[in-house]
Design an enzyme around this catalytic site. Sequence first.
Site, PDB file in Angstrom:
ATOM      1  CG  ASP A 102     -22.966  33.074  22.127  1.00 19.74           C
ATOM      2  OD1 ASP A 102     -23.424  34.220  22.132  1.00 19.74           O
ATOM      3  OD2 ASP A 102     -23.655  32.065  22.365  1.00 19.74           O
ATOM      4  CG  PHE A 136     -28.695  32.295  16.484  1.00 21.58           C
ATOM      5  CD1 PHE A 136     -27.857  31.720  17.433  1.00 21.58           C
ATOM      6  CD2 PHE A 136     -28.827  31.679  15.250  1.00 21.58           C
ATOM      7  CE1 PHE A 136     -27.161  30.548  17.150  1.00 21.58           C
ATOM      8  CE2 PHE A 136     -28.136  30.507  14.962  1.00 21.58           C
ATOM      9  CZ  PHE A 136     -27.311  29.942  15.925  1.00 21.58           C
ATOM     10  CB  ILE A 137     -25.543  36.370  13.275  1.00 19.64           C
ATOM     11  CG1 ILE A 137     -24.264  35.859  13.977  1.00 19.64           C
ATOM     12  CG2 ILE A 137     -26.020  37.681  13.899  1.00 19.64           C
ATOM     13  CD1 ILE A 137     -23.061  36.781  13.825  1.00 19.64           C
TER      14      ILE A 137
HETATM   15  P1  IMP Z   1     -19.711  29.702  22.916  1.00 19.81           P
HETATM   16  O1  IMP Z   1     -19.072  28.497  23.502  1.00 19.81           O
HETATM   17  O2  IMP Z   1     -21.044  30.002  23.546  1.00 19.81           O
HETATM   18  O3  IMP Z   1     -18.822  30.920  22.881  1.00 19.81           O
HETATM   19  O4  IMP Z   1     -20.134  29.320  21.449  1.00 19.81           O
HETATM   20  C1  IMP Z   1     -19.288  29.324  20.404  1.00 19.81           C
HETATM   21  C2  IMP Z   1     -19.899  28.594  19.221  1.00 19.81           C
HETATM   22  O5  IMP Z   1     -21.334  28.665  19.223  1.00 19.81           O
HETATM   23  C3  IMP Z   1     -19.501  29.281  17.943  1.00 19.81           C
HETATM   24  O6  IMP Z   1     -18.288  28.786  17.467  1.00 19.81           O
HETATM   25  C4  IMP Z   1     -20.664  28.976  17.031  1.00 19.81           C
HETATM   26  O7  IMP Z   1     -20.485  27.739  16.387  1.00 19.81           O
HETATM   27  C5  IMP Z   1     -21.852  28.902  17.961  1.00 19.81           C
HETATM   28  N1  IMP Z   1     -22.613  30.171  17.974  1.00 19.81           N
HETATM   29  C6  IMP Z   1     -22.689  31.080  18.968  1.00 19.81           C
HETATM   30  N2  IMP Z   1     -23.453  32.122  18.636  1.00 19.81           N
HETATM   31  C7  IMP Z   1     -23.872  31.887  17.380  1.00 19.81           C
HETATM   32  C8  IMP Z   1     -24.682  32.630  16.443  1.00 19.81           C
HETATM   33  O8  IMP Z   1     -25.199  33.743  16.691  1.00 19.81           O
HETATM   34  N3  IMP Z   1     -24.873  32.039  15.236  1.00 19.81           N
HETATM   35  C9  IMP Z   1     -24.341  30.838  14.895  1.00 19.81           C
HETATM   36  N4  IMP Z   1     -23.561  30.117  15.721  1.00 19.81           N
HETATM   37  C10 IMP Z   1     -23.338  30.637  16.946  1.00 19.81           C
END
Ligand code: IMP
Length: 179
Positions: free
Chosen positions: A103, A152-153
């Site tokens: 993300d 958000f999924i």
């Molecule tokens: P990042 O550090 O922002 O890349 O976030 C990574 C973590 O956020 C993922 O491993 C997920 O656990 C959580 N995450 C990010 N986007 C989503 C989503 O759309 N749905 C559920 N969990 C998410």
Amino acid sequence: MSHPDIERVLFTEDEIKARVKELGQQLSRDYAGREVFCIGVLKGCFVFMADLLRSMDVKCELDFMVVSSYGSGTTTSGAVRITKDLGRSIEGKDVLVIEDILDSGVTLHYLRGFLEQRNPASFRICTLFDKPARRKADIAADYVGFLCPDEFIVGYGLDYDEKYRNLPYIGVLKPEIYT
Ligand code: IMP
Ligand code: MG
């Protein structure tokens, strides 16, 4: 039948199954003759990793890490904490990190820096979903299952507030659930 909290299904169980199989075949070719040290980032990876590893025809070791950057909301706090480290050394090994979704990239950017200090022979990332529109950190995955719109999924391991991980498909929640 979809869950009453789900507004719509984004990826069906069959679509996910087919794509995970393809990823497994690609990884089997790329790592042919080598041994892979698969690191799952809990908890979101657990469904994907179980299916992916069974579609990979490669010798592998497996371990998990727990990394948290999220509270119970839908956006990152920016702070990353490792709450469970690996149980064994990755020095000289071909490391493949398996994630549910990339993300902002803050989590994997931090994790890459943390693990590269331990001198693996190689370091790659396989994520089932990639939301490039939301990237804040300089990081890309080597293997991506699906590009995901900026929504958000939940499902197939992914949660909202620790729920919906058991849905066999990927869905978008009704806005009233998280507002
Ligand atoms: P990042 O550090 O922002 O890349 O976030 C990574 C973590 O956020 C993922 O491993 C997920 O656990 C959580 N995450 C990010 N986007 C989503 C989503 O759309 N749905 C559920 N969990 C998410
Ligand atoms: Mg999560």
